[in-house]
Design an enzyme around this catalytic site. Structure first.
Site: not given
Length: 509
Positions: A132-133, A135, A138-139, A290
């Site tokens: 679903i995301a 980066a 990682a995902q 972050d």
């Protein structure tokens, strides 16, 4: 040899930007002078064919950054929160780096879960979605625990990410050494130490066991913070390359239109982000390092939810007090006190003039007050601060790097929600509360009690400790080892080659 490999890596960086068409766009968006734009293009054009092609479906700058690797993506994520520095259009383009990168396959994701947790996905989770995301590192997959039925988020590191990151960091380390050699005046900023500090932070982000532990600590610190929430990590479903946390539904903080449609006030959220960060840094000495829009969501009841705890910052109590006094001095326009705090903390050499330093700080601080944030050029302000610190011999404090960087990122997030936010006005109540509780009479009594407790514990050993310290002071230092003449000649030759390379790379970077 590391040198030739990294020279090639830096040359390829410029070539990749040129090949994708990102070089021209980036230089124009950042309002670089026409002369420097022309010089950079001339230097980059001969190497254009050496650049990495990347995904042609992405916008040029995003295409170049994603092609270059995770460390470059991290840098792009940070700059996406600074529209005042890189321009609004470029900031919008860079924002897709936060959580909209191409995912890796379900087959690879399931293989990593099996390898790390010892059981297949189908046994551990009754539901397990497509990514679903995704980066830079990682995902995330949406899932449901098979044993409890609880909805969770499963984070999985990208295959081979550790090796890719170390290659980028190696090039950055080489670039820092090159900068120090070519421009000796830069050594006061300790570029190599800065990269070493960044590397230590990234190493923590590449071990999800550390992130799960950090999330648990951050959850405990902030569970009573009004308007803020941290999903609880599931340690029994977490390992080095896989981490499981509670699922929280929310609107991405970067989607201002969706926030308004859901009934949230972006101006209030912008102020709350700033105040939460300062509260965590000053009150706890432990903060999210972050805090860009991709790691923040807003729930239906208006709570801000934080994710991704791979980068966490920590500062000791003494540094927190110094930081609070400096902030309060700027808020109250007491530049003399700000200057004195810098001298007392050892941030500025004692042979410099405190009155002159206070006058220079006034020139930095005064433009901030009485102006809306969109009227202030942070690029110009940071450039002037650099000149001031250089003139007064300040050195970069590596322990404060993450705090300073996160402050920049958080201010950028707040500005994306409310362009007229004034960080000094928003910060004032948080800083005043901290100073009242930690720098007043009660704090002094607490410090004395703590000192007495320590002295009581070590009182009988104090003579031995003092004697050992005095002996260390009077012992002669060992003679330094002088390099041979051949080694000196070799260093001169290598230095000349690096200077030549530095001149060439300046046009690319």
């Amino acid at each position: 040899m590391r040198g030739p490999h990294n020279i090639w890596r830096l040359i390829r960086t410029g070539a990749t930007f040129e090949r994708s068409g990102a070089m021209k766009l980036a230089l124009e968006e950042m309002q670089v002078t026409p002369r420097l734009q022309l010089a950079a293009r001339i230097m980059g054009w001969p190497f254009k064919a050496l650049g990495i092609k990347g995904d042609a479906n992405l916008p040029p700058i995003t295409q170049a950054i994603t092609a270059l690797g995770p460390a470059y993506i991290k840098f792009g994520q940070i700059m996406s929160t600074r529209p005042d520095v890189v321009g609004a259009e470029l900031a919008d383009e860079l924002r897709m780096l936060q959580d909209k990168l191409p995912p890796f396959s379900m087959r690879e994701a399931k293989a990593q879960v099996l390898a790390e947790l010892g059981s297949p996905v189908e046994v551990l989770f009754s539901e397990f979605s497509e990514p679903i995301a995704a980066a830079s590192i990682a995902q995330v997959h949406r899932a449901r625990r098979a044993d409890t039925g609880e909805e969770v988020a499963v984070k999985i590191l990208r295959p081979g990410i550790e090796r890719a990151f170390r290659k980028d960091l190696d090039a950055f380390d080489f670039a820092a050494a090159l900068i120090e050699f070519v421009a000796p005046a830069s050594r006061r900023l300790r570029p190599s130490d800065v990269i070493a500090h960044f590397e230590s932070v990234v190493e923590g982000e590449l071990d999800l066991r550390l992130e799960a532990s950090a999330a648990l600590e951050f959850f405990a610190n902030t569970q009573h913070d009004k308007g803020f929430a941290v999903p609880r990590p599931h340690l029994d479903r977490s390992a080095r390359r896989v981490m499981t946390m509670g699922w929280v539904e929310g609107v991405p903080l970067g989607d201002v239109a969706a926030l308004r449609a859901a009934g949230h006030d972006p101006m209030v959220l912008g102020e709350r982000v700033l105040q939460l960060f300062l509260s965590h840094a000053l009150r706890d000495g432990y903060f999210h390092g972050d805090m860009h829009q991709g790691n923040l969501k807003v729930t239906a009841n208006g709570d801000i939810v934080a994710y991704d705890f791979g980068i966490m910052g920590q500062i000791d109590e003494y540094t927190r007090r110094v930081y609070a006094e400096i902030l309060m001095g700027f808020i109250q326009k007491d530049y003399r006190r700000v200057a004195e705090v810098h001298f007392e903390a050892g941030y500025v050499p004692r042979d410099r003039n405190v009155v002159d330093f206070a006058r220079a700080l006034r020139a930095v601080g005064e433009p901030i007050f009485g102006m809306d944030a969109e009227q202030i050029s942070m690029a110009r302000l940071l450039a002037y601060l650099f000149e001031v610190t250089e003139r007064f011999g300040m050195q970069t404090r590596t322990e404060l790097l993450l705090l300073q960087r996160t402050m920049v990122v958080v201010e950028g997030v707040a500005r994306s929600l409310n362009p007229s936010v004034n960080m000094w006005h928003v910060a004032q109540p948080v800083v005043e509360t901290y100073i009242r509780e930690n720098l007043g009479p009660r704090a002094a009594l607490r410090d004395l009690t703590r000192t007495a407790r320590v002295l009581g514990r070590f009182g009988t050993r104090m003579p031995e400790i003092v004697e050992a310290a005095l002996l260390r002071q009077i012992e002669p230092a060992p003679e330094p080892i002088r390099p041979s003449r051949w080694r000196e000649l070799a260093l001169v030759a290598v230095g000349g080659a690096l200077v030549a390379a530095g001149v060439a790379l300046a046009g690319l970077l």
